[in-house]
Design an enzyme around this catalytic site. Structure first.
Site, PDB file in Angstrom:
ATOM      1  N   GLU B  51       0.813  -1.233   0.000  1.00  0.00           N
ATOM      2  CA  GLU B  51       0.000   0.000   0.000  1.00  0.00           C
ATOM      3  C   GLU B  51       0.841   1.275   0.000  1.00  0.00           C
ATOM      4  OE1 GLU B  51      -0.572  -2.626   1.917  1.00  0.00           O
ATOM      5  OE2 GLU B  51      -2.679  -3.212   1.691  1.00  0.00           O
ATOM      6  N   PHE B 113     -11.584  -7.514  13.583  1.00  0.00           N
ATOM      7  CA  PHE B 113     -10.511  -7.952  12.697  1.00  0.00           C
ATOM      8  C   PHE B 113     -10.160  -6.840  11.707  1.00  0.00           C
ATOM      9  CE2 PHE B 113      -9.207 -10.074   8.679  1.00  0.00           C
ATOM     10  CZ  PHE B 113      -7.960 -10.507   9.127  1.00  0.00           C
ATOM     11  N   GLN B 114      -8.885  -6.553  11.583  1.00  0.00           N
ATOM     12  CA  GLN B 114      -8.361  -5.500  10.707  1.00  0.00           C
ATOM     13  C   GLN B 114      -8.963  -4.128  10.999  1.00  0.00           C
ATOM     14  OE1 GLN B 114      -8.368  -6.952   6.584  1.00  0.00           O
ATOM     15  NE2 GLN B 114      -6.322  -7.791   6.940  1.00  0.00           N
ATOM     16  N   LYS B 163     -17.412  -0.569   6.042  1.00  0.00           N
ATOM     17  CA  LYS B 163     -17.887  -1.510   5.023  1.00  0.00           C
ATOM     18  C   LYS B 163     -19.399  -1.427   4.805  1.00  0.00           C
ATOM     19  CE  LYS B 163     -17.399  -6.252   3.433  1.00  0.00           C
ATOM     20  NZ  LYS B 163     -16.913  -7.609   3.722  1.00  0.00           N
ATOM     21  N   MET B 481      24.573   8.514   2.659  1.00  0.00           N
ATOM     22  CA  MET B 481      24.419   9.749   3.433  1.00  0.00           C
ATOM     23  C   MET B 481      24.702   9.489   4.916  1.00  0.00           C
ATOM     24  SD  MET B 481      24.050  12.903   3.012  1.00  0.00           S
ATOM     25  CE  MET B 481      23.101  13.567   1.653  1.00  0.00           C
TER      26      MET B 481
END
Lengths: 163, 573
Positions: B51, B113-114, B163, B481
């Protein structure tokens, strides 16, 4: 220096957390904070007291103004204003102290709003330093519990914070 | 009126907003939306492999076009994976709309969940966020999200969609609003004319003016106005890292980037200026160095669309809140119509001084004592082979600074890098986002062997959608760096700055179906690079071995003034 910043904002879920989050995220300090809906239920009025240099206060007002939910911001301490805070203080009150607390509450124009054989609960309104002075006068030994609303304020005269 | 489900409304609203591509990854909370996506052809979805890459693709699209990019990620880990990309966009003021799935509204707060409180998690790194409470609000929320993301000082906006708001059986009237008005949000559309006039009076009186412009000129589509003003005044222009391309990089009046790794002449000019005209720049700590020693003789005019950027770190003598394009075009017409003109003698003397500085350093680097290729040589070659006209999408580190210093950007929106947040792993998905939208342009990811591994899984997405970008990997086998700072400040104790166990990048990219090229010698570079860019329909990964001991110079001495710089490993101002 201490400033009282008044914020008119959308009465939306999450709006308060954006304001509070901004203060912690940018390392600004919150001395007290109070918030409630206004006469227009779509708007909330939030008052925050904070301490900071002129540069910090300028950043606080600018950053508050940037929040999408914030409609208007004013630093009340920039002009003449009135400020009040409400305190409820529960005190051990037995023997001689019962009269002493009553006398002191009268001097401070407080009201006793709950009484039991061993306790008094006093309600006091005023500027924050008056509430501090009441606590100092009675001494912490007798205090059982203190709750303060935090500062609310308005500009004096015709000046208003509205849409 | 048409009846749509919430899921359909999300996709339809994007279509009606003119969105062509969205970048995302499906999951449980998004299944209704993905089903709606499947049943139409207007909005094309690009399936990434992580993502974070979806947000960087959307972000880079926005950087190249000025329009908000769109990412679609699921709840929980999908949303938290997107946070780095959202923060990257936030720090660089990039317009983006990120739609995140959420568990059903009835389950919110129950550790479902999630489930992640995405509004809470993202709050410090968004311009604004919305949580859908009622499916009928979806069109107006999406309209507001784009409006807020793209107007004023742009930024990312999160739209969190539980949802059950997208349930296919619940259908509602759909109408996409044409306009939206928010009583609490009215970004300024023009600068204060009195302040602009005051500024121009000072500009015309100045003897040592420097124009310091930043990302606001790029975002505000004002590079033409900036160029016109600078040329009318014959004033030197320096750009911030985010502002490169705002003024033509090959023009005589361009004195390079300023700041920590800015050019010698830009930092010297800033230090000695009597007036600084800052436009769309925010006096970032990587620009100012020690704020108490910053430009001691200069008055400051600060033009910015965000009032909170003005006098945040450096006090402005003349603040001007407004869009760069409007303010600069007002300035141009004031200068054109003014009887007063800049004093020629003073301007000539100023340029003589700047040209002396330019001759003294002028972007030099040593190539003599080592057989190893210098990273600067690679970027100069890239500039030559692509004619200075490519979209350069950089990762973060030494290679980023070399690209900023040695690629000459003549056009805005072509230098695409994570300036504020400094997100390693940005470059590859950014190049994907740009190339998909500009298939006929050269799009290059300049990276290192460290950064590229932070989103290397996207080689798979590149195969799936056949995105023929080019990767220039400056391979110095170390986190350059970090290593440079360890050399300079920690007596070369290279704590964890080696990249041990590097993969064979050639085999790796070949495994994904791409072309890999390894270059070790400078004499082979031009031919190899020309060959790589001739392969128009293939992704080519050039693994280029460069000197692992090279440092980025100039480098400002910490907490010093603008003119306190290391010019090489042994030479200091």
């Amino acid at each position: 220096m201490r400033h009282i910043i008044s914020v008119l904002m959308e009465n939306e879920p999450g709006a308060l957390s954006r304001v509070v989050g901004l203060f912690s995220q940018r390392n600004f300090n919150i001395e007290s904070l109070t918030v409630a809906p206004t006469e227009d239920s779509t708007l909330s009025r939030l008052t925050v007291t904070t301490i900071g240099s002129d540069r910090v206060i300028e950043q606080i007002t600018k950053q508050l103004n940037k929040l999408i939910d914030v409609v208007k911001v004013v630093d009340l301490t920039e002009g003449d204003h009135v400020e009040r805070e409400l305190m409820m203080i529960k005190l051990k009150a037995s023997g001689q102290m019962r009269a002493e607390i009553k006398r002191t509450a009268d001097i401070f124009r407080g009201q006793i709003i709950d009484v039991t054989p061993t306790t008094y609960t006093v309600q006091l309104t005023g500027a924050s330093d008056k509430l501090d002075a009441f606590i100092d006068t009675l001494g912490t030994a007798h205090i059982m519990e203190v709750v303060r609303t935090g500062v609310s304020g308005l500009s004096r005269g015709e000046k208003v914070l509205s849409l | 009126m048409e009846q749509l489900s919430g899921g359909e409304m999300v996709i339809r609203a994007l279509r009606d907003e003119g969105v062509k591509h969205i970048y995302g990854y499906p999951g449980g909370a998004l299944l209704h939306i993905y089903d709606a996506l499947f049943q139409q052809d207007d909005v094309q979805h690009v399936l990434v492999r992580h993502e974070q890459a979806a947000t960087h693709m959307a972000d880079a699209y926005a950087r190249a076009t000025g329009k908000a990019g769109v990412a679609l990620v699921t709840s929980g880990p999908g949303a938290t994976n997107a946070v780095t990309g959202i923060a990257t966009a936030y720090m660089d003021s990039i317009p983006m709309v990120v739609i995140t799935g959420q568990v059903m509204s009835t389950l919110i707060g129950e550790d479902a969940f999630q489930e992640t409180d995405m509004i809470g998690v993202s709050r410090p790194v968004v311009k604004h966020s919305f949580s859908v409470q009622n499916p009928e609000e979806i069109p107006s929320i999406i309209k507001k999200a784009f409006h807020i993301a793209e107007s004023g000082r742009p930024g990312p906006v999160v739209v969190d969609v539980p949802k059950d708001m997208t349930n296919p059986t619940d259908r509602f009237n759909y109408e996409y609003p044409k306009n939206i008005k928010l009583r609490s949000y009215n970004p300024v559309s023009r600068g204060h004319s009195g302040q602009i006039k005051k500024a121009i009076d000072m500009v015309l009186d100045a003897k040592r003016l420097v124009i310091y412009s930043g990302g606001g000129v790029i975002l505000g589509d004002a590079s033409q106005e900036l160029t016109e003003l600078a040329q009318l005044l014959n004033a030197p222009v320096t750009n911030t890292l985010m502002g490169l391309g705002g003024y033509p990089g090959t023009d005589r009046q361009f004195i390079g980037m300023l700041g920590m790794h800015g050019s010698y002449e830009a930092n010297m000019a800033m230090h000695h200026a009597d007036l600084i005209l800052a436009v769309g720049a925010r006096f970032d700590d990587r620009v100012t160095n020690g704020v108490d020693k910053f430009c001691p003789t200069a008055k400051i005019i600060h033009v910015d669309i965000d009032p909170a950027s003005i006098s945040k770190t450096i006090k402005a003598d003349v603040p001007i809140v407004g869009p760069a394009k409007h303010v600069l075009s007002e300035m141009v017409s004031l200068v054109k119509n003014s009887k007063k003109q800049p004093e020629k003698g003073a301007i000539d003397a100023w340029w003589k001084q700047i040209d002396e500085w330019r001759t003294r350093h002028g972007g030099r680097y040593l190539t003599d004592d080592s057989e190893k290729m210098k990273p600067q040589q690679v970027i100069e070659m890239l500039s030559k082979v692509t004619g200075g006209d490519a979209y350069i999408c950089s990762d973060v580190g030494q290679h980023q600074m070399f690209a900023a210093q040695y690629y000459k950007f003549n056009k805005p929106n072509r230098w695409i890098n994570s300036g504020g947040l400094g997100t390693m792993g940005f470059g590859l998905p950014a190049a994907m986002g740009v190339k998909m939208n500009f298939p006929d342009e050269e799009v290059v990811c300049v990276t290192g062997e460290g950064s590229i591994q932070m989103n290397i899984q996207e080689l798979s997405t590149i195969s799936q959608y056949n995105i023929p970008l080019k990767v220039i990997c400056l391979n110095n086998q170390s986190l350059g760096m970090v290593r440079q700072w360890q050399d300079m400040n920690y007596e070369s104790r290279h704590s964890h700055s080696y990249m041990e166990s590097l993969p064979d990048f050639i085999k790796l990219v070949e495994a994904y179906g791409h072309v890999g090229m390894k270059v070790d010698k400078y004499e082979d570079l031009e031919a190899a690079m020309t060959k790589a860019f001739a392969m128009k329909d293939r992704m080519v990964f050039m693994d280029i071995t460069v000197d692992p001991f090279e440092h980025v110079y100039p480098m400002q001495v910490p907490r010093g003034s603008m003119r306190d710089m290391w010019l090489s490993k042994t030479e200091r101002t």
